[in-house]
Scaffold this motif. Structure first.
Motif, mmCIF file in Angstrom:
data_model
loop_
_atom_site.group_PDB
_atom_site.id
_atom_site.type_symbol
_atom_site.label_atom_id
_atom_site.label_comp_id
_atom_site.label_asym_id
_atom_site.label_seq_id
_atom_site.Cartn_x
_atom_site.Cartn_y
_atom_site.Cartn_z
ATOM 1 N N PRO A 1 25.810 21.368 24.524
ATOM 2 C CA PRO A 1 26.558 20.101 24.612
ATOM 3 C C PRO A 1 26.434 19.298 23.332
ATOM 4 O O PRO A 1 25.474 19.464 22.566
ATOM 5 N N SER A 2 27.408 18.430 23.098
ATOM 6 C CA SER A 2 27.340 17.541 21.936
ATOM 7 C C SER A 2 26.179 16.564 22.111
ATOM 8 O O SER A 2 26.010 15.973 23.182
ATOM 9 N N GLU A 3 25.398 16.404 21.069
ATOM 10 C CA GLU A 3 24.222 15.545 21.149
ATOM 11 C C GLU A 3 24.627 14.080 21.241
ATOM 12 O O GLU A 3 25.515 13.612 20.528
ATOM 13 N N ILE A 4 23.980 13.360 22.145
ATOM 14 C CA ILE A 4 24.187 11.924 22.268
ATOM 15 C C ILE A 4 23.221 11.208 21.332
ATOM 16 O O ILE A 4 22.014 11.444 21.375
ATOM 17 N N ASN A 5 23.767 10.341 20.482
ATOM 18 C CA ASN A 5 22.927 9.576 19.555
ATOM 19 C C ASN A 5 23.602 8.247 19.269
ATOM 20 O O ASN A 5 24.579 7.881 19.942
ATOM 21 N N SER A 6 23.113 7.533 18.281
ATOM 22 C CA SER A 6 23.633 6.189 18.007
ATOM 23 C C SER A 6 25.079 6.197 17.551
ATOM 24 O O SER A 6 25.793 5.200 17.717
ATOM 25 N N THR A 7 25.546 7.304 16.987
ATOM 26 C CA THR A 7 26.935 7.386 16.529
ATOM 27 C C THR A 7 27.836 8.125 17.506
ATOM 28 O O THR A 7 29.038 8.167 17.309
ATOM 29 N N ASN A 8 27.269 8.726 18.543
ATOM 30 C CA ASN A 8 28.048 9.423 19.571
ATOM 31 C C ASN A 8 27.452 9.101 20.935
ATOM 32 O O ASN A 8 26.486 9.734 21.356
ATOM 33 N N THR A 9 28.011 8.099 21.587
ATOM 34 C CA THR A 9 27.480 7.656 22.879
ATOM 35 C C THR A 9 28.400 8.018 24.041
ATOM 36 O O THR A 9 28.152 7.604 25.163
ATOM 37 N N THR A 10 29.461 8.795 23.779
ATOM 38 C CA THR A 10 30.407 9.176 24.829
ATOM 39 C C THR A 10 29.918 10.440 25.519
ATOM 40 O O THR A 10 29.713 11.470 24.870
ATOM 41 N N ILE A 11 29.735 10.357 26.815
ATOM 42 C CA ILE A 11 29.243 11.511 27.571
ATOM 43 C C ILE A 11 30.393 12.447 27.914
ATOM 44 O O ILE A 11 30.425 13.603 27.515
ATOM 45 N N ASP A 12 31.379 11.973 28.675
ATOM 46 C CA ASP A 12 32.517 12.804 29.029
ATOM 47 C C ASP A 12 33.538 11.938 29.731
ATOM 48 O O ASP A 12 33.197 10.891 30.282
ATOM 49 N N ASP A 13 34.800 12.392 29.712
ATOM 50 C CA ASP A 13 35.858 11.627 30.381
ATOM 51 C C ASP A 13 35.951 11.932 31.873
ATOM 52 O O ASP A 13 36.503 11.144 32.633
ATOM 53 N N ASP A 14 35.435 13.087 32.305
ATOM 54 C CA ASP A 14 35.488 13.436 33.719
ATOM 55 C C ASP A 14 34.518 12.543 34.499
ATOM 56 O O ASP A 14 33.322 12.507 34.197
ATOM 57 N N SER A 15 35.020 11.831 35.500
ATOM 58 C CA SER A 15 34.198 10.837 36.191
ATOM 59 C C SER A 15 33.028 11.472 36.936
ATOM 60 O O SER A 15 31.908 10.939 36.921
ATOM 61 N N ARG A 16 33.257 12.608 37.598
ATOM 62 C CA ARG A 16 32.178 13.276 38.326
ATOM 63 C C ARG A 16 31.075 13.715 37.377
ATOM 64 O O ARG A 16 29.885 13.546 37.644
ATOM 65 N N TRP A 17 31.472 14.306 36.260
ATOM 66 C CA TRP A 17 30.500 14.774 35.264
ATOM 67 C C TRP A 17 29.708 13.600 34.710
ATOM 68 O O TRP A 17 28.482 13.634 34.631
ATOM 69 N N ARG A 18 30.429 12.554 34.320
ATOM 70 C CA ARG A 18 29.772 11.397 33.717
ATOM 71 C C ARG A 18 28.792 10.745 34.694
ATOM 72 O O ARG A 18 27.656 10.415 34.327
ATOM 73 N N GLN A 19 29.208 10.556 35.932
ATOM 74 C CA GLN A 19 28.320 9.938 36.916
ATOM 75 C C GLN A 19 27.104 10.817 37.195
ATOM 76 O O GLN A 19 25.992 10.302 37.392
ATOM 77 N N ALA A 20 27.309 12.122 37.210
ATOM 78 C CA ALA A 20 26.174 13.023 37.438
ATOM 79 C C ALA A 20 25.141 12.873 36.327
ATOM 80 O O ALA A 20 23.931 12.778 36.591
ATOM 81 N N VAL A 21 25.597 12.843 35.074
ATOM 82 C CA VAL A 21 24.673 12.704 33.942
ATOM 83 C C VAL A 21 23.980 11.348 33.980
ATOM 84 O O VAL A 21 22.774 11.235 33.727
ATOM 85 N N GLU A 22 24.713 10.299 34.322
ATOM 86 C CA GLU A 22 24.118 8.960 34.380
ATOM 87 C C GLU A 22 23.002 8.894 35.419
ATOM 88 O O GLU A 22 21.915 8.374 35.152
ATOM 89 N N HIS A 23 23.267 9.431 36.603
ATOM 90 C CA HIS A 23 22.249 9.375 37.665
ATOM 91 C C HIS A 23 21.081 10.320 37.370
ATOM 92 O O HIS A 23 19.928 9.999 37.694
ATOM 93 N N LYS A 24 21.363 11.465 36.759
ATOM 94 C CA LYS A 24 20.278 12.381 36.396
ATOM 95 C C LYS A 24 19.373 11.730 35.360
ATOM 96 O O LYS A 24 18.131 11.844 35.426
ATOM 97 N N THR A 25 19.964 11.034 34.398
ATOM 98 C CA THR A 25 19.162 10.338 33.384
ATOM 99 C C THR A 25 18.306 9.259 34.015
ATOM 100 O O THR A 25 17.104 9.130 33.711
ATOM 101 N N ALA A 26 18.909 8.468 34.913
ATOM 102 C CA ALA A 26 18.143 7.417 35.594
ATOM 103 C C ALA A 26 16.998 8.013 36.401
ATOM 104 O O ALA A 26 15.893 7.461 36.428
#
Length: 217
Positions: A130-155
């Protein structure tokens, strides 16, 4: 609201006092690796060069999970050391030749067998990084299910030591969104079940090779 702010809301740290940005980015990247391993969202290819008498070779850096190797339009799949031992107990003393077995050795190397008798350029397919998330790239993904899954997994990862009860709640929501994402991906494929009834001639022609369709005209 961005995913970074959403995660900070979940962990009640809006100003980054407890978890600095760098730590948060690392945790998001860990969650992304979990998602890629669980969901296998997309495949990529790279050239696998095998030199004469190679035994263990590096996986190309763009491939995280190798799945198959293509040579002269023939697929050769990734296997295990146990399967190689079952196939041949004398594999170490075998003659060189075109490699047809590819054994996962560790996280970034594979063993090829038989050992190459010449130079081979093959194509390896697998799940990319996956593309690395850093200070210059903070976009996870446009797919809502994918994005929410990553957000909750991180939390869940961030709260597992201080609030295991909340961490378990976010893990459950992650599993729900991950499952929903996989279902959506499967439904987008061309061979999904369209309706629970006998297929028509048109349906049967759609789900197989074009040559099969001629029998349903």
């Amino acid at each position: 609201m961005s995913s970074i702010n959403t995660i900070r809301t979940y962990i009640n740290d809006p100003d980054g006092i407890i978890f600095p940005d760098a730590y948060l980015y690392d945790c998001i990247n860990d969650a992304l690796l979990d998602m890629y391993s669980d969901c296998k969202p997309e495949t990529t290819s790279a050239t696998l060069t095998l030199n004469t008498n190679d035994d263990i070779v590096n996986i190309p850096p763009t491939i995280m999970i190798p799945q198959q190797v293509i040579y002269q339009n023939k697929p050769y799949f990734i296997t295990t050391q146990a399967e190689l031992e079952r196939w041949s107990r004398q594999w170490r003393t075998s003659d060189t030749g075109q490699p047809k077995w590819f054994i996962r050795f560790d996280h970034n190397r594979i063993r090829v067998w038989p050992r190459p008798d010449q130079l081979y350029d093959m194509t390896i397919w697998g799940i990319g990084w996956p593309s690395e998330i850093n200070s210059t790239n903070t976009t996870i993904d446009d797919d809502s299910r994918w994005r929410q899954a990553v957000e909750h997994k991180t939390a869940s990862k961030l709260l597992e030591l201080s609030r295991p009860d909340l961490a378990q709640m976010h893990e459950s929501i992650y599993q729900e969104n991950r499952h929903g994402y996989i279902i959506n991906q499967r439904n987008y494929q061309g061979h999904n079940i369209r309706q629970l009834r006998p297929g028509t001639r048109y349906n049967n022609a759609q789900i197989g090779p074009i040559s099969v369709g001629r029998w349903y005209k």
